[in-house]
Structure formats: C-alpha cells, structure tokens
Design a protein around this motif. Structure first.
Motif, short mmCIF file in Angstrom:
data_model
loop_
_atom_site.label_atom_id
_atom_site.label_comp_id
_atom_site.label_asym_id
_atom_site.label_seq_id
_atom_site.Cartn_x
_atom_site.Cartn_y
_atom_site.Cartn_z
N GLY A 48 0.17 4.03 -12.62
CA GLY A 48 -0.80 3.20 -13.32
C GLY A 48 -1.55 2.31 -12.34
O GLY A 48 -2.03 2.74 -11.30
N ALA A 49 -1.59 1.01 -12.67
CA ALA A 49 -2.28 0.05 -11.83
C ALA A 49 -1.35 -0.70 -10.89
O ALA A 49 -1.77 -1.61 -10.18
N ALA A 50 -0.05 -0.31 -10.88
CA ALA A 50 0.91 -1.01 -10.04
C ALA A 50 0.62 -0.73 -8.57
O ALA A 50 0.05 0.30 -8.20
N ALA A 51 1.03 -1.65 -7.73
CA ALA A 51 0.83 -1.49 -6.29
C ALA A 51 1.67 -0.35 -5.76
O ALA A 51 2.79 -0.12 -6.21
N ALA A 52 1.13 0.39 -4.80
CA ALA A 52 1.84 1.51 -4.20
C ALA A 52 2.73 1.02 -3.07
O ALA A 52 2.43 0.03 -2.40
N ARG A 53 3.84 1.72 -2.87
CA ARG A 53 4.75 1.42 -1.78
C ARG A 53 4.52 2.44 -0.67
O ARG A 53 4.75 3.63 -0.86
#
Length: 650
Positions: free
Chosen positions: A206-211
C-alpha cells in the motif's frame, strides 16, 4: 252494429303516403315500381351505393393502417423489452462486478521499477514482480497451520497475481477500479535501483514505507526473497510468525514471539485468539512453562470454544508438570469443543488431525492403548505429521503388542546426515521414547536406561529438555530400583516435583521394590488423590499389596483400576494373578480371558492363563496357551516360569 270502423278507400287520383322515412327503403320502393333513371328515389339509391363503396374502401384502408400500427407497436414493444433485458444484463453484470470487488481479498503485485539496463537484459519490472509472487507462494505453501483461512481478516490465501497494465476502458479495467474503491485487495509495489555498492530491492505494501535490502547483483535472488518476506510479514503476520517458528531454533522462535505479541495488541479478536495460542506453544519450547499456561488461558478467555487452546494447555500440564488429572479434563473438554465447533476454526485436514490427536491423548491417560495407537497412527497419515509415530509405537508397546511396536519402530526414518544437533537430539528423544516403552514391557531395565542415556539433552531447547526429564526420570529411577540400585533410584526421583503424578507413582514403585510398604502406601495414596480419575496408581498399589500377600486388598485396587480404565488389560490380568495366588483358579481363568479381549498378544497373560488351566486339570487348553506365550514376548522371569510349567509331567 259493430265497434270496428273500416276507413274508406282513397280516391284514385290522390298520391299514396310513404310507409317509411328511410331514404334507402324509399329508393327500394321506387326501384320496385320501375321508376325512370332520373327519378329522385332512384338517384338516391345509386348515390347511396357509391357512398357504401367509398366507405368500404376507406375502412379497408383504415384496417390496413391499423394492422401496420399494431405491427409497429409490436416491434416497438419487442425493442423495448430487449432494451430492458439488456439493461438488466448490464445492471446484473455491474452488480456482480460490485459484489466481486467488495469481497476481493487478493494480493496484486504491480510491476517494479527497475534500472533500464536490467530491463534491457530481460529483468523487467514485471519479471521482478513475478519473482516476488513466486517467493510469496513458496512462503505460504511452507507454512503449516491448523487455522481456517476464513478466520483471517486479510486473507489472500493463494490469490496472488501480477498486475498487467491495460489501456483503454475494459471490463477488466472497470473491475480493477471497483476493487480499489470497494474491495480489500492488497497492492504491492516496489523498485530495484543501483547504488555504488550494488543493488537495492525494496517492496512496499500500500502506502507504507518500503524496507530496502542492499547487496550485490549476484545476490539479487536473496534480495528478492527478503523483500517477499517483508510483504509476508506485513500482509499475513500470523502466518509469518508460524513460518518463523517452524525453523525450530531459539532465535526464530523469539522473532516469531515478537510478531505474535504485536498481533495481540493490534489484531482483531481472531488474530488475538490465534496469537495467544501460537505464543503459548513458542513459550513452552523456550522453557517458560508458566508463561505458556498463561497464554493458553488468555486464548480460552478470548474464545472458550477454541478447542486447540484446551489441547495445548492439556499438553503443557501433562508434559511440563505431570498434572495428569487436569490434563485429562482439558483433553475431554477439547474433544467436545472440536466436535461441536471445529469447523468454525480449523482447516478440514487440521480438524481431522486434531480429532485423532486428542482421542489418542485421552486414550493414553485412561489405559486404552489400542485406541491410542490407532488414533496416533491416523495422525501419522497426515502430511507433515510423521514425527508422531513414536506415540503410536509407545502405545502399541504399552498395550502389549510388541510385534506391532517393533514394526512401527523400524519405520522410523534415519536422521539425515546434514541434520543439525537440535534435530538429532529430537530424533534421539523420539527413538528413546519408543525403545523405553518396549524395554519396560519385557522388564529389560538395562535397555531402558541405555535408551534414556542416549538422548543428548544439552542439544534440546529449554522447554524440550524440561519435558524430556520429567518424562524419563520416573522410568529411569524405577529401572535403577529394579536393578537393585535403591539409593540411586531414590536420589534420582527426589529431583522431581511432588505434584507430578507419574513421579509420585514412581516414588511408590521404588518404595514397594525396597519393601517399604508404609512408604509405598503413602505415595500411592498421594497419587490416587492427585489423579482419582486415572487407573494407573490403583493398579500399582494393588501390585504392591499383592506382593505382601494381601490379595483381597489388592483385588479391591485392581477392581478400581478396571473401573477407571475399562479398556486397560493390566488390572484384569493382575486381578487374575491375585485369584491364582488365592487358589481361585476358575476365577483367575475368567479374568485372564477378559484381559485377552483387550490385549490378545500379551505373552504374560497367556502364560498365567495356561498356569491356571493346569491347576484346573485342563491340560490341553493349558498347553495351547503356554505355546502361545512362548511365541510372544516374555521377560526373563516369565521365561523361567514358562520353562518350569512346560517341564511338568503330563
């Protein structure tokens, strides 16, 4: 004179008065009088005929127009009906699309952003997305869980696909828009980019930050694996925790615990229920027995109908504490709950496995070893449950079917050469459990002690080591006592807790072996009080009483044991031995026959049965049972009795 007046005839010169005012009839009268063509009456008749012709022609034309109007209206109605059907079809299609979109729970992976030079070499964004999809499918397939997919709030359960961009407006594009608007589809995107050190792969949900995961280009597959694990952890946290825990090492278990603890705080009721349950299992392996019980209690508090938590709590109570009575109660509750509510919580194959496993656990604690062996063999038939074979073999041995036990023991696969120390220790523990059960039935105490000594306890995890010691110590201590090492036996059993039912029974057995009758009565009395529903302490107490020559008191205990364990052959055979010692040979034969129905392959039972028949003078029957005993397993002491009986003349 008459009252009728006849009018006079009119004069001949006077015209006749018309009989009607209808012009047609007037014209017809004139035509009948053959009037001239120019006569007005005749002209009326001719004109009326022409009028009728025009009227007929007009009505014929109107009829044609009416028919064409009817046909036109029919066609119009048909077109309107077709339009209505089409509209209904479109509305139905839209309704289906809306419903399908609103129930969408799948996972869509969009093509990743990749450097141009990678795309030119064939590693396009769609190829990277497909690789991530493959890894996610592998992770899901490798996760073994009892949980039903319908209990997940966000369950894509195999519905994973790569999003292929479409141009223009299509049904597929319309569905995608509806899913984004109405559904709960999880969208995954990401990128691959270069750094001075190599490549970075990052995936976002979704819109969560990528690791980001960095490495060399040669490590690209490992970077994609790491990115897929990130997606799995975010989208399927419970499954991810189970997958971590399956590694079996302490670090993985602690990582799994962190995920489960977060799920307890952030998840819905279903996730909290399963997280408490999963955490209880991890804690028991890590050696936190009290914490494991606490988490099982928490799962039951969330949902009292959740049978798996009752099973786990029963396992913990039996394996880690020796609280056999409480364990039996938990298993019995679990059996009822799984039967009545199991379909609500578990996958069909998991439901079958749990049904068999809890049946086996109850059978073991009530002495019904034949049913226990069948149940655990059913468990072994489920994929991934082959490790349960040691329980089936142990029950076959305890049920006096040593041939079946040895056959099962031979089916155990050898430990792989590349197995780590922990796996080797687990395999050694399972093998020792089987060997110990077989040795105990033949009273081969040296073999029993050697089996226990062969387990590398140091390589077990803390909870596994704790459970193994509680399981093995009572047997090892009693084995030492039987070998004459009473001091060593007492010292060993003293390391066990006083509320451990199998341990307290072993204390009684050691005291009885030493001839400490008061001590034996004390410990067997304690064992009966701790587990009044279980048959084992009653039978062991009866054996101790029989060894003192108190046969009636012994028979009373054997009778209690038979009542508590109606499918257990041992108290019936011991009852027969007590009657044999009393001289009630016919009564003894009856008890041996009853025991044979439950354990037909028990060599000792056939031996004593034959002895009782010899006392009754029924030598042919006796010889048959003695021959049967010779073909079965006997302890060294029983082999000596058999030799003595067969040496009798006649």
């Amino acid at each position: 004179m008459t009252d009728i007046v006849v009018p006079p005839d009119p004069p001949a010169s006077r015209p006749t008065t018309p009989g009607t005012l209808d012009p047609i009839e007037l014209a017809l009268e004139a035509e009948a009088e053959a009037l001239a063509p120019s006569n007005p009456a005749r002209l009326v008749l001719l004109r009326h005929a022409r009028l009728l012709q025009r009227q007929i022609a007009s009505e014929t034309l109107s009829l044609g127009l009416l028919r064409r109007q009817i046909a036109s209206e029919t066609v119009s109605l048909g077109l309107k009906a077709l339009a209505g059907v089409a509209a209904l079809g479109v509305a139905g299609l839209l309704g289906m699309l809306v419903w399908d979109a609103s129930t969408e729970r799948g996972l869509v992976i969009e093509p990743f952003s990749v450097p141009p030079e990678l795309a030119e070499r064939g590693l396009t964004g769609q190829v990277v997305a497909s690789k991530v999809l493959d890894r996610l499918s592998e992770l899901q397939d490798a996760t073994i869980s009892n949980r039903s997919p319908t209990t997940y709030a966000n369950n894509w359960n195999g519905d994973i696909k790569v999003q292929i961009p479409e141009t223009g407006v299509s049904v597929g594009e319309l569905r995608r828009v509806l899913v984004q608007w109405l559904g709960r589809q999880t969208s995954i995107s990401g990128e691959v980019y270069r750094t001075p050190e190599g490549l970075v792969v990052a995936a976002r949900t979704g819109a969560a930050a990528a690791r980001p995961h960095a490495g060399t280009e040669a490590e690209l597959d490992a970077l994609i694996q790491a990115a897929a694990e990130d997606v799995f952890a975010v989208t399927q946290p419970y499954r991810y925790a189970v997958w971590l825990g399956q590694a079996g090492d302490e670090e993985s278990l602690r990582r799994a615990d962190a995920v489960l603890q977060r799920l307890i705080v952030e998840g819905d009721d279903e996730d909290r229920l399963w997280a408490h349950n999963g955490l209880s299992i991890d804690l028991i392996v890590l050696g936190d027995s009290a914490g494991a019980i606490r988490e099982a209690d928490a799962a039951i508090a969330v949902e009292p109908r959740f049978g798996l938590a009752w099973i786990n709590r029963g396992d913990f109570r039996q394996a880690q504490f020796g609280h056999s009575e409480a364990a039996l109660a938990d298993y019995q509750t679990a059996q009822r709950l799984i039967r009545d509510h199991g379909e609500r919580y578990y996958r069909p194959e998991a439901l079958a496995f749990l049904t068999s496993s809890v049946e086996g656990s109850i059978a073991e604690l009530t002495g019904d070893y034949a049913s226990g062996a069948r149940a655990f063999n059913d468990v072994v038939r489920h994929p991934g449950r082959e490790g349960w074979l040691y329980l089936a073999v142990s029950d076959q041995a305890a049920g006096h079917d040593l041939a079946a036990a040895r056959a099962g023991r031979s089916r155990v696969a050898a430990t792989p050469a590349d197995a780590d120390a922990h796996q080797r220790a687990l395999d050694a523990q399972a093998a020792a459990t089987m060997d110990m059960a077989i040795a105990e039935q033949t009273e081969d105490w040296t073999a029993l002690l050697n089996a226990i000594a062969g387990v590398p306890e140091a390589d077990l995890l803390p909870g596994e080591r704790e459970a193994w010691r509680l399981q093995a110590t009572p047997h090892a201590a009693l084995g030492r006592a039987k070998q004459g090492d009473l001091a060593g036996a007492r010292a060993l059993i003293a390391t066990t807790p006083l509320d451990c039912h199998p341990c307290v029974r072993a204390r009684g057995g050691i005291a009885s072996t030493a001839g400490d009758w008061a001590g034996a009565d004390h410990w067997f009395g304690q064992a009966v009080r701790q587990a009044p529903s279980l048959p084992f302490a009653y039978a062991q107490w009866g054996e101790s009483l029989m060894a003192r020559g108190r046969y009636d008191a012994a028979i009373a205990r054997f009778k209690q044991a038979a009542e508590k364990g109606p499918r257990w052959a041992d108290p019936l055979e011991l009852w027969g031995e007590a009657l044999l010692k009393k001289g009630d040979w016919a009564g003894a034969v009856g008890q041996f026959a009853a025991a044979d129905k439950l354990a037909p392959k028990w060599g000792r039972n056939h031996l004593r049965w034959g002895e009782a028949l010899l006392k009754l003078g029924r030598r042919q029957e006796a010889r048959a049972h003695l021959s049967r005993a010779r073909a079965l397993d006997l302890s060294a002491a029983d082999q000596a009795v058999l030799a003595r009986l067969e040496a009798r003349p006649g």
